[in-house]
Design an enzyme around this catalytic site. Structure first.
Site, mmCIF file in Angstrom:
data_model
loop_
_atom_site.group_PDB
_atom_site.id
_atom_site.type_symbol
_atom_site.label_atom_id
_atom_site.label_comp_id
_atom_site.label_asym_id
_atom_site.label_seq_id
_atom_site.Cartn_x
_atom_site.Cartn_y
_atom_site.Cartn_z
ATOM 1 N N TYR A 73 -13.495 -44.215 -65.402
ATOM 2 C CA TYR A 73 -14.083 -42.928 -65.012
ATOM 3 C C TYR A 73 -15.545 -43.123 -64.649
ATOM 4 O O TYR A 73 -16.366 -43.363 -65.532
ATOM 5 C CB TYR A 73 -14.031 -41.931 -66.171
ATOM 6 C CG TYR A 73 -12.678 -41.379 -66.511
ATOM 7 C CD1 TYR A 73 -11.891 -40.758 -65.553
ATOM 8 C CD2 TYR A 73 -12.198 -41.438 -67.820
ATOM 9 C CE1 TYR A 73 -10.656 -40.224 -65.888
ATOM 10 C CE2 TYR A 73 -10.961 -40.910 -68.154
ATOM 11 C CZ TYR A 73 -10.191 -40.308 -67.189
ATOM 12 O OH TYR A 73 -8.975 -39.780 -67.530
ATOM 13 N N HIS A 129 -11.425 -33.200 -64.617
ATOM 14 C CA HIS A 129 -12.700 -32.869 -65.279
ATOM 15 C C HIS A 129 -13.598 -32.120 -64.310
ATOM 16 O O HIS A 129 -14.788 -32.418 -64.186
ATOM 17 C CB HIS A 129 -13.396 -34.148 -65.763
ATOM 18 C CG HIS A 129 -12.615 -34.909 -66.794
ATOM 19 N ND1 HIS A 129 -12.850 -36.210 -67.126
ATOM 20 C CD2 HIS A 129 -11.588 -34.514 -67.589
ATOM 21 C CE1 HIS A 129 -12.002 -36.606 -68.064
ATOM 22 N NE2 HIS A 129 -11.217 -35.591 -68.355
ATOM 23 N N ASN A 155 -15.469 -37.439 -71.259
ATOM 24 C CA ASN A 155 -14.698 -36.204 -71.045
ATOM 25 C C ASN A 155 -15.592 -35.026 -71.430
ATOM 26 O O ASN A 155 -16.281 -35.067 -72.449
ATOM 27 C CB ASN A 155 -13.445 -36.214 -71.929
ATOM 28 C CG ASN A 155 -12.751 -37.557 -71.901
ATOM 29 O OD1 ASN A 155 -13.330 -38.547 -72.328
ATOM 30 N ND2 ASN A 155 -11.545 -37.620 -71.416
HETATM 31 C C1 LIG Z 1 -4.484 -32.092 -68.443
HETATM 32 C C2 LIG Z 1 -5.947 -32.110 -68.791
HETATM 33 C C3 LIG Z 1 -6.428 -33.062 -69.694
HETATM 34 C C4 LIG Z 1 -7.783 -33.059 -70.032
HETATM 35 N N1 LIG Z 1 -8.232 -33.904 -71.020
HETATM 36 C C5 LIG Z 1 -9.482 -33.734 -71.528
HETATM 37 C C6 LIG Z 1 -9.886 -34.370 -72.722
HETATM 38 O O1 LIG Z 1 -9.108 -35.083 -73.372
HETATM 39 N N2 LIG Z 1 -11.150 -34.147 -73.183
HETATM 40 C C7 LIG Z 1 -12.035 -33.332 -72.513
HETATM 41 O O2 LIG Z 1 -13.179 -33.205 -72.942
HETATM 42 N N3 LIG Z 1 -11.667 -32.716 -71.381
HETATM 43 C C8 LIG Z 1 -10.402 -32.848 -70.909
HETATM 44 N N4 LIG Z 1 -10.005 -32.118 -69.833
HETATM 45 C C9 LIG Z 1 -10.984 -31.239 -69.189
HETATM 46 C C10 LIG Z 1 -11.353 -30.014 -70.024
HETATM 47 O O3 LIG Z 1 -10.218 -29.469 -70.639
HETATM 48 C C11 LIG Z 1 -12.024 -29.013 -69.089
HETATM 49 O O4 LIG Z 1 -13.153 -29.644 -68.537
HETATM 50 C C12 LIG Z 1 -12.471 -27.752 -69.800
HETATM 51 O O5 LIG Z 1 -11.394 -27.111 -70.437
HETATM 52 C C13 LIG Z 1 -13.094 -26.800 -68.803
HETATM 53 O O6 LIG Z 1 -13.595 -25.691 -69.498
HETATM 54 P P1 LIG Z 1 -13.897 -24.332 -68.758
HETATM 55 O O7 LIG Z 1 -14.326 -23.350 -69.791
HETATM 56 O O8 LIG Z 1 -14.781 -24.583 -67.609
HETATM 57 O O9 LIG Z 1 -12.519 -23.869 -68.119
HETATM 58 P P2 LIG Z 1 -11.014 -23.807 -68.716
HETATM 59 O O10 LIG Z 1 -10.938 -24.504 -70.027
HETATM 60 O O11 LIG Z 1 -10.163 -24.247 -67.607
HETATM 61 O O12 LIG Z 1 -10.830 -22.267 -69.000
HETATM 62 C C14 LIG Z 1 -10.738 -21.278 -68.029
HETATM 63 C C15 LIG Z 1 -9.871 -20.155 -68.581
HETATM 64 O O13 LIG Z 1 -10.021 -19.014 -67.757
HETATM 65 C C16 LIG Z 1 -8.751 -18.416 -67.532
HETATM 66 N N5 LIG Z 1 -8.863 -17.676 -66.274
HETATM 67 C C17 LIG Z 1 -9.023 -18.182 -65.022
HETATM 68 N N6 LIG Z 1 -9.148 -17.181 -64.136
HETATM 69 C C18 LIG Z 1 -9.085 -16.026 -64.838
HETATM 70 C C19 LIG Z 1 -9.153 -14.671 -64.474
HETATM 71 N N7 LIG Z 1 -9.352 -14.283 -63.196
HETATM 72 N N8 LIG Z 1 -9.024 -13.725 -65.433
HETATM 73 C C20 LIG Z 1 -8.836 -14.097 -66.755
HETATM 74 N N9 LIG Z 1 -8.744 -15.384 -67.146
HETATM 75 C C21 LIG Z 1 -8.895 -16.337 -66.205
HETATM 76 C C22 LIG Z 1 -7.798 -19.591 -67.499
HETATM 77 O O14 LIG Z 1 -6.475 -19.181 -67.753
HETATM 78 C C23 LIG Z 1 -8.386 -20.472 -68.592
HETATM 79 O O15 LIG Z 1 -7.857 -20.138 -69.866
HETATM 80 C C24 LIG Z 1 -8.669 -32.120 -69.435
HETATM 81 C C25 LIG Z 1 -8.185 -31.188 -68.530
HETATM 82 C C26 LIG Z 1 -6.832 -31.163 -68.215
HETATM 83 C C27 LIG Z 1 -6.333 -30.122 -67.260
#
Ligand SMILES: Cc1cc2nc3c(=O)[nH]c(=O)nc-3n(C[C@H](O)[C@H](O)[C@H](O)COP(=O)(O)OP(=O)(O)OC[C@H]3O[C@@H](n4cnc5c(N)ncnc54)[C@H](O)[C@@H]3O)c2cc1C
Length: 558
Positions: A395, A477, A524
């Site tokens: 990464y 990510h 991550n």
């Molecule tokens: C398969 C996978 C594995 C990963 N592995 C890791 C790991 O091991 N360690 C790590 O640190 N990171 C990991 N990541 C990355 C990490 O999970 C993300 O970077 C992080 O969750 C992003 O946080 P966020 O708050 O920006 O968005 P998210 O966690 O994506 O949250 C956004 C939320 O908003 C909701 N939402 C979207 N649009 C709307 C709307 N219009 N109205 C209401 N709700 C809405 C979604 O349903 C979601 O629940 C991984 C990601 C994935 C997909």
């Protein structure tokens, strides 16, 4: 059954319950304010009455989101779990990414703040928030409750090579700045053999407060605004089980926090008439939103969608006769009884370890010809073309200079319009230099065979053979699209939100999630996102509400 939103108003409406949303919603409610958290997806963890489970979890309070050995299920069956409007993998359930991810969890390197973030968000500003996050969500590299690590042959063989090459073993979160020629066990937010993280900490304290409310299966369609003043949120009922109508913030002082993720937050801003004109025109022309979109004289022109970023992923594969594969995929439908017994009775054994047996994790740093240091995290897992294979993902993160762009389609789906991978010579140089270095280090391991690249292939030819697309390089990510900064995007700058995470040109609209990150983290990103949400809460709570005379102005611009 969808139900109409009640007429009650809230001091804060937080949109999205992922890494950013869960933390900020709790911190805002801790102040005594009324908070409504909206999540468009369904329930996930058994702690919150989720129902998606393997058959061997029936009659337990666990779901697929809780059991580390089932975390790979997202790659087998993502229906109703992954977002269906993002074009790239993201979790659309309670918890967002932190319900579906691998729970890998790192204290950020100081450069993750000092190189990437603006004034007020440097490592010295962030330290207390990082400390607070790690107090509430401890990290752990021995997930099984019996204190043992299982099937470590891959870890042992790879680290022999690293030891010979002079790498040093570290307990990663005790030494967050030791990210060059170091290695560690994979480190997680797993406690008592189950997924922990903000669903089991921040959400628990928030839910215990009477003025905190959570509506799942309830999407935000757009914010309702007059000029720069947001009065409420228009809702979309999902899965025939959420709320519909409009929910309003407390008149005069209420605020809306968008935490819908890198793709989701950009989409919500576009639908609310905030973004580059070309994107707003797509929404305007769409059959879904066109006729009801806010009028063009109210549009706020900001570079939403730009500065898209992700770790550049490059997979190498090795094999060694000692490596032992465990079929975590089989653990869903035809598990080994001794393993499910150990897990269910004692939260111990291989199923308490995250699929597909991650580790070692190691780090290198590379000084580019542009004078920029780039960090690389290497992530090994027991999975590959054969039963004795191991895939190691490189990464490339902190220090990258390539950026992409996310845009919206006429069907209102988000997609990667410009790939963020390897657009600059120096980013590519770092990938090649890192691979050369690790190839020579692993050549120290007796009995190791190279699957990809083959031992005769040059690193440059190998790197050039992998397309720079999300399908081949994507790391899930995603960051960027609503960048934080003091350079106001309405007047030629790159920033969408100011140093208080407030959207430029608005009184009371904020974005708090991975989308505001100006650059990539070393590891991550979830640990850094939690800390950003803690910091944002402190700054938002310290902000005065806009003066009433300004609130009434219909088309004010600030
Ligand atoms: C398969 C996978 C594995 C990963 N592995 C890791 C790991 O091991 N360690 C790590 O640190 N990171 C990991 N990541 C990355 C990490 O999970 C993300 O970077 C992080 O969750 C992003 O946080 P966020 O708050 O920006 O968005 P998210 O966690 O994506 O949250 C956004 C939320 O908003 C909701 N939402 C979207 N649009 C709307 C709307 N219009 N109205 C209401 N709700 C809405 C979604 O349903 C979601 O629940 C991984 C990601 C994935 C997909």
């Amino acid at each position: 059954q969808c139900t109409a939103a009640p007429s009650q108003t809230y001091d804060y409406i937080v949109i999205g319950s992922g890494a950013g949303g869960l933390v900020i919603a709790d911190k805002l409610s801790e102040s005594g304010a009324s908070v409504l958290l909206l999540e468009k997806g369904p329930l996930s963890s058994g702690k919150w009455n989720g129902t998606m489970k393997a058959s061997w979890l029936q009659n337990t309070n666990l779901t697929r989101f809780d059991v580390p050995g089932l975390f790979n299920q997202i790659w087998v069956d993502s229906a109703g779990v992954a977002c269906d409007d993002t074009g790239v993998m993201a979790g659309c359930v309670l918890g967002g990414g932190v319900a579906v991810n691998s729970a890998l969890y790192w204290k950020p390197h100081s450069s993750d703040w000092d190189v990437n973030f603006p004034t007020g968000w440097k490592s010295t500003d962030m330290q207390k928030h990082v400390d607070n996050v790690f107090q509430r969500i401890p990290s752990n590299y021995i997930p099984s409750k019996d204190g043992k690590l299982y099937l470590q042959q891959g870890f042992d063989r790879v680290t022999k090579g690293l030891d010979t090459a002079g790498f040093k073993y570290v307990v990663a979160n005790d030494a967050p700045n030791e990210k060059n020629r170091t290695y560690a066990h994979a480190t997680f937010y797993i406690q008592n053999g189950e997924r922990h993280g903000p669903l089991r900490s921040y959400l628990e304290t928030a839910m215990a407060r009477p003025k905190f409310n959570l509506w799942v299966n309830t999407g935000a369609r757009r914010v309702v605004r007059t000029g720069g003043h947001i009065t409420g949120v228009e809702l979309e009922c999902k899965n025939n089980a959420g709320r519909s109508g409009t929910v309003n913030v407390t008149p005069g002082t209420g605020r809306v926090i968008v935490s819908a993720g890198t793709m989701g937050s950009a989409k919500l801003l576009f639908r609310s008439g905030i973004g580059p004109t070309d994107q707003l025109n797509v929404v305007k022309s769409s059959p879904i939103d066109g006729s009801t979109m806010i009028s063009q004289d109210q549009w706020i022109n900001l570079p939403v969608g730009n500065n898209l970023n992700d770790h550049v992923g490059t997979d190498i594969q090795i094999s060694h006769p000692d490596i032992v594969f465990y079929d975590f995929y089989g653990a869903w439908g035809s598990p080994i009884k001794a393993d499910t017994d150990a897990y269910l009775q004692k939260r111990s054994g291989i199923l308490a370890q995250v699929a597909p047996n991650l580790g070692p994790i190691f780090w290198t740093a590379h000084n580019g010809s542009d004078g920029i240091t780039r960090h690389i995290q290497w992530q090994a897992r027991i999975e590959g073309r054969t039963k004795t294979a191991m895939t190691i993902t490189q990464y490339l993160g902190m220090g990258t200079t390539s950026r992409g762009r996310a845009d919206i389609t006429p069907q209102l789906n988000m997609r990667v319009a410009t790939n963020p991978y390897l657009r600059t010579t120096q980013d590519k140089e770092a990938v090649i230099a890192g691979l050369d270095y690790v190839r020579s280090a692993l050549n120290n391991v007796q009995g190791l065979t190279w699957i990809t690249p083959t031992s005769s292939q040059t690193t440059t030819a190998f790197v050039n053979s992998i397309p720079a697309t999300p399908a081949s390089r994507g790391s899930n990510h995603w960051t960027g699209t609503c960048t934080i900064g003091s350079d106001d995007g309405r007047t030629g700058g790159k920033a969408v939100v100011d140093l208080d995470t407030k959207v430029y040109g608005t009184d009371n609209l904020f974005v708090v999630d991975a989308s505001i990150f100006p650059g990539m983290t070393t590891g991550n990103p979830s640990g850094a996102i939690f800390a950003v949400a803690e910091r944002a809460a402190e700054r938002i709570l310290a902000l005065k509400a806009p003066a009433p005379k300004l609130i009434r102005g219909a088309t004010r611009d600030m």
